[in-house]
Write a protein that holds these residues in place. Structure first.
Motif, short mmCIF file in Angstrom:
data_model
loop_
_atom_site.label_atom_id
_atom_site.label_comp_id
_atom_site.label_asym_id
_atom_site.label_seq_id
_atom_site.Cartn_x
_atom_site.Cartn_y
_atom_site.Cartn_z
N ASN A 33 0.87 -1.15 -0.04
CA ASN A 33 0.00 -0.05 -0.15
C ASN A 33 0.82 1.34 -0.02
O ASN A 33 1.91 1.37 0.46
CB ASN A 33 -0.89 -0.01 1.20
N ALA A 34 0.42 2.29 -0.73
CA ALA A 34 0.98 3.52 -0.67
C ALA A 34 2.69 3.88 -1.20
O ALA A 34 3.25 4.65 -0.98
CB ALA A 34 0.95 4.27 0.96
N GLY A 38 2.56 3.86 -4.92
CA GLY A 38 2.64 4.70 -6.12
C GLY A 38 1.94 3.94 -7.21
O GLY A 38 1.85 4.43 -8.29
N LYS A 39 1.11 2.98 -6.86
CA LYS A 39 0.30 2.03 -8.05
C LYS A 39 -0.71 3.05 -8.74
O LYS A 39 -0.85 3.06 -9.70
CB LYS A 39 0.10 0.78 -7.36
N THR A 40 -1.42 3.29 -7.74
CA THR A 40 -2.60 4.26 -8.37
C THR A 40 -2.37 5.71 -8.94
O THR A 40 -2.66 5.98 -9.92
CB THR A 40 -3.64 4.72 -7.12
N ASN A 41 -0.93 5.95 -8.42
CA ASN A 41 -0.40 7.16 -9.10
C ASN A 41 -0.01 7.09 -10.50
O ASN A 41 -0.25 7.99 -11.33
CB ASN A 41 0.59 7.55 -8.21
N ILE A 88 1.70 17.58 -8.18
CA ILE A 88 3.00 17.89 -8.21
C ILE A 88 3.79 17.44 -7.01
O ILE A 88 3.42 17.46 -5.94
CB ILE A 88 3.28 19.40 -8.18
N1 LIG Z 1 2.19 15.27 -4.35
C1 LIG Z 1 2.95 14.21 -3.79
N2 LIG Z 1 4.26 14.12 -3.66
C2 LIG Z 1 4.82 13.22 -3.16
N3 LIG Z 1 4.29 12.01 -2.60
C3 LIG Z 1 2.68 11.88 -2.83
C4 LIG Z 1 1.99 13.10 -3.26
N4 LIG Z 1 0.91 12.84 -3.42
C5 LIG Z 1 0.72 11.75 -2.91
N5 LIG Z 1 2.01 11.00 -2.55
C6 LIG Z 1 2.39 9.74 -1.95
O1 LIG Z 1 1.92 8.65 -2.80
C7 LIG Z 1 1.73 7.56 -2.11
C8 LIG Z 1 0.31 7.02 -2.38
O2 LIG Z 1 0.29 6.63 -3.90
P1 LIG Z 1 -0.74 5.61 -4.49
O3 LIG Z 1 -2.25 6.14 -4.26
O4 LIG Z 1 -0.34 5.22 -5.74
O5 LIG Z 1 -0.52 4.23 -3.71
P2 LIG Z 1 -1.19 2.62 -3.91
O6 LIG Z 1 0.23 2.32 -4.12
O7 LIG Z 1 -2.14 2.76 -5.01
O8 LIG Z 1 -1.39 2.20 -2.55
P3 LIG Z 1 -2.76 1.41 -2.25
O9 LIG Z 1 -2.49 0.00 -2.43
O10 LIG Z 1 -3.02 1.79 -0.97
O11 LIG Z 1 -3.89 1.89 -3.00
C9 LIG Z 1 1.41 7.87 -0.55
O12 LIG Z 1 2.35 7.51 -0.03
C10 LIG Z 1 1.60 9.42 -0.50
O13 LIG Z 1 2.00 9.95 0.51
#
Ligand SMILES: Nc1ncnc2c1ncn2[C@@H]1O[C@H](COP(=O)(O)OP(=O)(O)OP(=O)(O)O)[C@@H](O)[C@H]1O
Ligand SMILES: [Mg+2]
Length: 366
Positions: free
Chosen positions: A32-33, A35-38, A61
């Motif tokens: 989790n958290a 960066g996958k959804t990012n 950003i």
């Molecule tokens: N503008 C930003 N700059 C730096 N980090 C950021 C920014 N916005 C979000 N994040 C970080 O990105 C991470 C979330 O990424 P994401 O939503 O892609 O997670 P994920 O891998 O999809 O997690 P999950 O499995 O819980 O859905 C968090 O740790 C958050 O703190």
């Protein structure tokens, strides 16, 4: 349509990253958290010029940086298109979108270059949530599919805001009424276009979604979909909308808000004749959401003559084996990017490329 490359610079938690998706399925896996959804959000930005998670571009950003950049290289039947978006913190309105290297003047010109259907667990709210969620569902896809729709929507929202401002102003100074007719006319013209497009789209969606639903749920739980609007069926939509606005005028003036028009319309989803939002079980609601998303995929494919890419954000773990199997069978041949925390969720799916996502880095594993 196939995506060849995605590049991120200072986007969310990525400093620099590059993804070379497989022609079929690409898996992004990690805790989790990380960066996958990012990554999916970055792609969404290149489809519609905005995030699916936040209305604030500056959230995208990377913290501590001044600008973010995302680019996508996409192969169409007619060749390669490059699409990129640059966001800068200094000027909130400054979003630079380039298609084939040339900056576009209006976001609408971006629509259709990269076409994606995104399916995430939150999409259950299309079924469970209020009418606004369902309108958003329609608006997102129709905007990608038809720029004319996107522009009509922009004109409508602008006219609606102006009319509502005017209604508030009229409470203080009744003389302001003089311009109300002009706004009604603008609202009616844009509103009629919106309703016409939405009706057509819902009709196409209905056929595809009902077929999907029948395969997943069986014939005795038939899904039905209807577009619900106060406007009458047939031609003369703008006239009809004008009539509704006039009829509601006294009430609108008292409440200082516009009470009729497509901003109040809804999509009615029923299973075996009963409203899914109210009477559907969790499982039935999930099946409806899945059917709608798969229908979206086939409608886009039919209208554009090529399949969009499919982005699946953590949905496999939510589906039971039967629905998961249906999904996997139906997306065969569609370029898919799927996120998961556990690779075993994808058992049975052919995985072309696997990337490990860790603290804003992408590492190819297979
Ligand atoms: N503008 C930003 N700059 C730096 N980090 C950021 C920014 N916005 C979000 N994040 C970080 O990105 C991470 C979330 O990424 P994401 O939503 O892609 O997670 P994920 O891998 O999809 O997690 P999950 O499995 O819980 O859905 C968090 O740790 C958050 O703190
Ligand atoms: Mg996520």
């Amino acid at each position: 349509m196939k995506i060849k490359k995605i590049r991120l610079v200072n986007f969310r938690n990525y400093a620099r990253a590059e993804l070379l998706p497989d022609a079929r399925m690409t898996v992004l896996t990690g805790r989790n958290a990380q960066g996958k959804t990012n990554v999916l959000e970055a792609l969404h930005l290149c489809c519609l010029g905005r995030s699916h998670r936040t209305p604030h571009d500056r959230d995208l950003i990377r913290w501590g940086e001044d600008a973010a950049f995302v680019s996508v290289e996409v192969l169409h039947r007619d060749g390669t298109h490059d699409v990129s978006v640059t966001l800068s913190r200094a000027d909130r309105r400054r979003k630079v979108v380039r298609v084939g290297g040339a900056q576009v003047a209006r976001i609408g010109e971006l629509m259709g270059h990269v076409n994606a259907v995104l399916f995430a667990p939150e999409d259950l709210s299309i079924v469970k949530g209020g009418p606004a969620e369902r309108r958003r569902f329609i608006d997102m896809e129709l905007s990608q599919l038809r720029p004319a729709y996107f522009y009509a929507l922009q004109r409508y929202v602008r006219a609606l805001n102006q009319r509502n401002n005017l209604l508030r102003e009229m409470l203080r100074s009744p003389a302001a009424r003089a311009t109300l007719d002009a706004w009604d006319e603008q609202l009616a013209l844009a509103g009629a276009q919106i309703v016409r497009h939405r009706r057509e789209y819902v009709q196409a969606l209905r056929e595809a979604a009902c077929a999907c639903h029948r395969d997943i749920a069986g014939a005795d739980e038939a899904l039905d979909i209807a577009y619900v609007t106060q406007l009458r069926a047939g031609d003369g939509l703008a006239q009809d909308m004008l009539r509704l606005l006039h009829e509601a005028r006294e009430q609108d003036m008292r409440r200082a808000v516009t009470s009729v028009g497509p901003h109040r319309d809804d999509l009615r989803l029923t299973v075996a004749g009963r409203e899914a939002r109210v009477f559907g079980s969790q499982g039935q609601q999930r099946t409806v959401a899945l059917s709608l998303k798969l229908a979206e995929l086939s409608v886009v494919e039919r209208e554009r003559g090529e399949a969009p890419i499919l982005l699946l954000d953590d949905v496999m773990s939510e589906l039971d084996p039967r629905r998961r199997q249906q999904l996997i069978e139906r997306i065969d041949g569609v370029q898919t990017i799927v996120t998961c925390t556990d690779l075993s969720d994808l058992a049975g799916a052919r995985q072309g490329a696997v990337y490990r996502v860790e603290a804003g880095t992408l590492r190819r594993e297979a």
